[in-house]
Write a protein that holds these residues in place. Structure first.
Motif, PDB file in Angstrom:
ATOM      1  N   TYR A 134       0.853  -1.185   0.000  1.00 12.05           N
ATOM      2  CA  TYR A 134       0.000   0.000   0.000  1.00 12.05           C
ATOM      3  C   TYR A 134       0.888   1.232   0.000  1.00 12.05           C
ATOM      4  O   TYR A 134       1.940   1.254   0.636  1.00 12.05           O
ATOM      5  CB  TYR A 134      -0.907   0.008   1.227  1.00 12.05           C
ATOM      6  CG  TYR A 134      -1.951  -1.077   1.205  1.00 12.05           C
ATOM      7  CD1 TYR A 134      -3.068  -0.969   0.386  1.00 12.05           C
ATOM      8  CD2 TYR A 134      -1.809  -2.226   1.978  1.00 12.05           C
ATOM      9  CE1 TYR A 134      -4.024  -1.976   0.347  1.00 12.05           C
ATOM     10  CE2 TYR A 134      -2.749  -3.236   1.938  1.00 12.05           C
ATOM     11  CZ  TYR A 134      -3.857  -3.101   1.124  1.00 12.05           C
ATOM     12  OH  TYR A 134      -4.787  -4.092   1.071  1.00 12.05           O
ATOM     13  N   ARG A 147      -6.639  -0.615  -6.297  1.00 14.86           N
ATOM     14  CA  ARG A 147      -6.787  -1.498  -5.135  1.00 14.86           C
ATOM     15  C   ARG A 147      -8.181  -2.121  -5.159  1.00 14.86           C
ATOM     16  O   ARG A 147      -9.076  -1.666  -5.888  1.00 14.86           O
ATOM     17  CB  ARG A 147      -6.614  -0.718  -3.811  1.00 14.86           C
ATOM     18  CG  ARG A 147      -5.216  -0.197  -3.554  1.00 14.86           C
ATOM     19  CD  ARG A 147      -4.235  -1.311  -3.289  1.00 14.86           C
ATOM     20  NE  ARG A 147      -2.855  -0.847  -3.376  1.00 14.86           N
ATOM     21  CZ  ARG A 147      -1.795  -1.638  -3.396  1.00 14.86           C
ATOM     22  NH1 ARG A 147      -1.972  -2.951  -3.348  1.00 14.86           N
ATOM     23  NH2 ARG A 147      -0.579  -1.148  -3.490  1.00 14.86           N
ATOM     24  N   SER A 148      -8.358  -3.127  -4.331  1.00 10.79           N
ATOM     25  CA  SER A 148      -9.692  -3.675  -4.122  1.00 10.79           C
ATOM     26  C   SER A 148     -10.571  -2.579  -3.538  1.00 10.79           C
ATOM     27  O   SER A 148     -10.100  -1.732  -2.763  1.00 10.79           O
ATOM     28  CB  SER A 148      -9.619  -4.862  -3.163  1.00 10.79           C
ATOM     29  OG  SER A 148     -10.910  -5.273  -2.782  1.00 10.79           O
ATOM     30  N   GLN A 150     -12.632  -2.459  -1.205  1.00  3.20           N
ATOM     31  CA  GLN A 150     -12.693  -2.388   0.250  1.00  3.20           C
ATOM     32  C   GLN A 150     -11.451  -1.720   0.857  1.00  3.20           C
ATOM     33  O   GLN A 150     -11.460  -1.335   2.027  1.00  3.20           O
ATOM     34  CB  GLN A 150     -12.829  -3.795   0.840  1.00  3.20           C
ATOM     35  CG  GLN A 150     -11.649  -4.709   0.554  1.00  3.20           C
ATOM     36  CD  GLN A 150     -11.883  -6.132   1.000  1.00  3.20           C
ATOM     37  OE1 GLN A 150     -12.950  -6.469   1.504  1.00  3.20           O
ATOM     38  NE2 GLN A 150     -10.884  -6.984   0.822  1.00  3.20           N
ATOM     39  N   ASP A 151     -10.386  -1.564   0.051  1.00  3.53           N
ATOM     40  CA  ASP A 151      -9.138  -1.000   0.557  1.00  3.53           C
ATOM     41  C   ASP A 151      -8.908   0.451   0.152  1.00  3.53           C
ATOM     42  O   ASP A 151      -7.868   1.021   0.476  1.00  3.53           O
ATOM     43  CB  ASP A 151      -7.955  -1.847   0.070  1.00  3.53           C
ATOM     44  CG  ASP A 151      -8.004  -3.272   0.599  1.00  3.53           C
ATOM     45  OD1 ASP A 151      -8.466  -3.450   1.741  1.00  3.53           O
ATOM     46  OD2 ASP A 151      -7.597  -4.191  -0.130  1.00  3.53           O
TER      47      ASP A 151
END
Length: 302
Positions: A134, A147-148, A150-151
């Motif tokens: 990250y 990113r996904s 949720q991230d």
């Protein structure tokens, strides 16, 4: 003192100091070396400090000159970058775009689409930096991150660019013929498993499944570890072990019989990948074009 002359002379000093030569600096500035030397003498007199050590063969900065160089050179670089960036405000697909992305989206979601985009827009500069860690895209001066969903932080604008990510367990027929196929999730712990490592501190050795509508985690043996998904895929194709991979990464190999998947009724599915950027980010025509290019076109499907 005329401010523009002071500014011009400081810029000339930076060129002399960086190149270490009046002749080379004069060529870069399109002036005569003798005239440039006189300008540096005048600058030193005005500032009342010696900035350059001169010999017949070389020019070097004094301690004061080095301090001035280190403080002013970055400012001129920023000015040049900002002037260059003004081209981004035109209607042309030009300028530079920097994307920070994990490995799989780079190969599966970005490159297949940007290939033709770059051919059609030759003035566009694109940097795709593959990074499984990250990062703060604003602090590290990236235009976009991937990113996904949720991230992605709440203060970012997120644009969906993929379908949902279903994971699956796969092995090559060669491996199954030699070691057999695990019949239960717990049996995975006794098999040779090929594990993806996002970074030296985090290895994806805890595989997740949905068993009887409950999340089940199985910690597998790290028989082979790679920090590149492409090597995990190659190793499982070569029969070196069992791997837990995004199904999109291996769907062609599954269809052709090169890989066999199992526990499919317990596959876990994660949120789609998103392209994201800062809310206050100025979006150039090229950036807007890239967003639309990568945007998931079937958003009511998974």
């Amino acid at each position: 003192m005329n401010d523009s002359k002071q500014f011009n002379d400081l810029y000339a000093f930076v060129q002399v100091a960086k190149l270490g030569s009046f002749t080379q600096a004069a060529m870069a500035l399109n002036v005569q070396p003798s005239a440039l030397s006189h300008r540096m003498n005048d600058l030193e007199k005005r500032l009342k400090v010696k900035l350059l050590n001169r010999t017949t063969r070389s020019v070097s900065t004094t301690e004061a000159g080095q301090q001035l160089l280190e403080r002013t050179a970055p400012m001129f670089n920023i000015i040049q970058q900002e002037l260059h960036a003004l081209s981004d405000y035109t209607d042309k697909m030009s300028g530079k775009i920097r994307i920070n992305t994990p490995e799989r989206p780079a190969f599966e979601l970005i490159y297949p689409k940007i290939n033709h985009f770059l051919v059609e827009n030759p003035e566009l500069e694109l940097e795709v930096f593959i990074n499984n860690r990250y990062c703060d895209i604003v602090a590290e001066r990236f235009d976009f991150g991937v990113r996904s969903g949720q991230d992605v932080a709440q203060d970012m604008v997120a644009v969906r660019i993929s379908k949902e990510n279903t994971m699956t367990v796969v092995a090559a027929p060669r491996y199954i013929n030699q070691f057999g196929m695990p019949k239960t999730l717990k049996e995975l712990m006794y098999h040779r498993c090929i594990v993806n490592s996002f970074n030296p501190e985090y290895r994806l050795s805890e595989w997740e499944f949905i068993e009887k509508k409950q999340l089940t985690k199985i910690r597998v043996r790290e028989s082979v570890v790679f920090n590149a998904l492409v090597l995990v895929k190659q190793a499982v194709q070569d029969g070196l072990g069992i791997a837990w991979l995004p199904r999109t990464t291996v769907e062609k190999e599954i269809a052709s019989g090169q890989l066999i998947e199992f526990f499919t009724d317990m596959n876990i599915t994660y949120p789609p990948m998103h392209l994201y950027y800062a809310k206050n980010k100025h979006k150039t025509p090229a950036m807007l074009g890239l967003i639309e290019l990568l945007r998931w076109k079937n958003e009511d499907k998974v």
